[in-house]
Design an enzyme around this catalytic site. Sequence first.
Site, PDB file in Angstrom:
ATOM      1  CD  GLU A 237      -5.742   0.366   2.357  1.00 30.59           C
ATOM      2  OE1 GLU A 237      -6.279   0.313   1.241  1.00 30.59           O
ATOM      3  OE2 GLU A 237      -5.636  -0.624   3.106  1.00 30.59           O
TER       4      GLU A 237
ATOM      5  CB  SER B 286      -9.451  -1.431   3.662  1.00 27.76           C
ATOM      6  OG  SER B 286     -10.032  -2.595   3.113  1.00 27.76           O
TER       7      SER B 286
ATOM      8  NE  ARG C 202      -3.788  -2.290   0.206  1.00 25.50           N
ATOM      9  CZ  ARG C 202      -3.552  -3.505  -0.295  1.00 25.50           C
ATOM     10  NH1 ARG C 202      -2.432  -3.725  -0.987  1.00 25.50           N
ATOM     11  NH2 ARG C 202      -4.417  -4.483  -0.154  1.00 25.50           N
TER      12      ARG C 202
END
Length: 331
Positions: free
Chosen positions: A319, A223, A155
């Site tokens: 995130e 998320s 990520r």
Amino acid sequence: MALVDLSSLHTFRLPAKARCVAQLNALADFEQIDTTSPYWILGRGSNSIFVSDYQGTVYLVRNRGVQIEEQSEAYKITVAAGEDWHELVLRTVTEGMPGLENLALIPGTVGAAPVQNIGAYGVELSRFIGKVLAWDTQQHCWQTFDSDACCFGYRDSVFKQQVGRWVIAQVELYLTKAWHPTLSYADLKGLAADSDAATIMDEVIRVRRTKLPDPERQPNAGSFFKNPVVSTAQLHKLQQQYPDIVYYPVTTTQVKLAAGWMIDQLGLKGYECNGAQVNPRQALVLMNSGGATSASLKALATKVMASVESAFKVNLEPEVRLVGEQGLVEL
């Protein structure tokens, strides 16, 4: 000057406004980005949450175009950053160019995908990147990044590490003809080993729709937290107390823990704080159940992080990117 409403431009839909909103419709528009005052680059707003009014210009990436070149061993696909990611996945799979099927139904634009190095069901975007074309707002020139120069991580990428410096305008993908299905994740293990890409894509879409709320109907940013990466030694210690803990191997010495599983174990599914709520079906997703504010979202996220740290001695990191008055802010 009247401020511009941003609530419809980010999928969490917190009430927020900006000084100005402008569109980037062509490469020439990228060259006109004003760096003398605060600016924020936005695709579909599925990974940015405005937690206050933004005292700058929000640039919406809206350039379009897809070029497909068949080569001997792969398909080279050059895509404008403003194209919709899921629409691209649908097109490539439908037209017989497999590879992206595990990444179906991820909201956002093609240009935002490398920033986050999006991933799902055992596949990361970095696997397919050939080149990324970006405008350098510091040097005021175009720069082309190959996959190595993107510094991809979990990520993560160079574009995320240096917020706002490079504005992605075009992404070049390579989809190999020597395709093999990736079925390692539990949700896909029920599929036959010789499943084709369309079958896998349909199952990914079905699973995601079962687990994740549609941001069009239930405001959310997907998320909210990263799945934390820990050492195998720390995993073994956790397994003594939590033998069923869910994890995924990363390297021989590191594993990725399922943050959603940990949040679920703490009984936080459905937990609500003044309109900000942990999704009742997928604990990794925080959502705006109605009337959420910046304060209530921060309070909920902080509660989740503190609970996980207390129980598992693991630090969760967001995130999503939280945007304050001048730019990126941290919890």
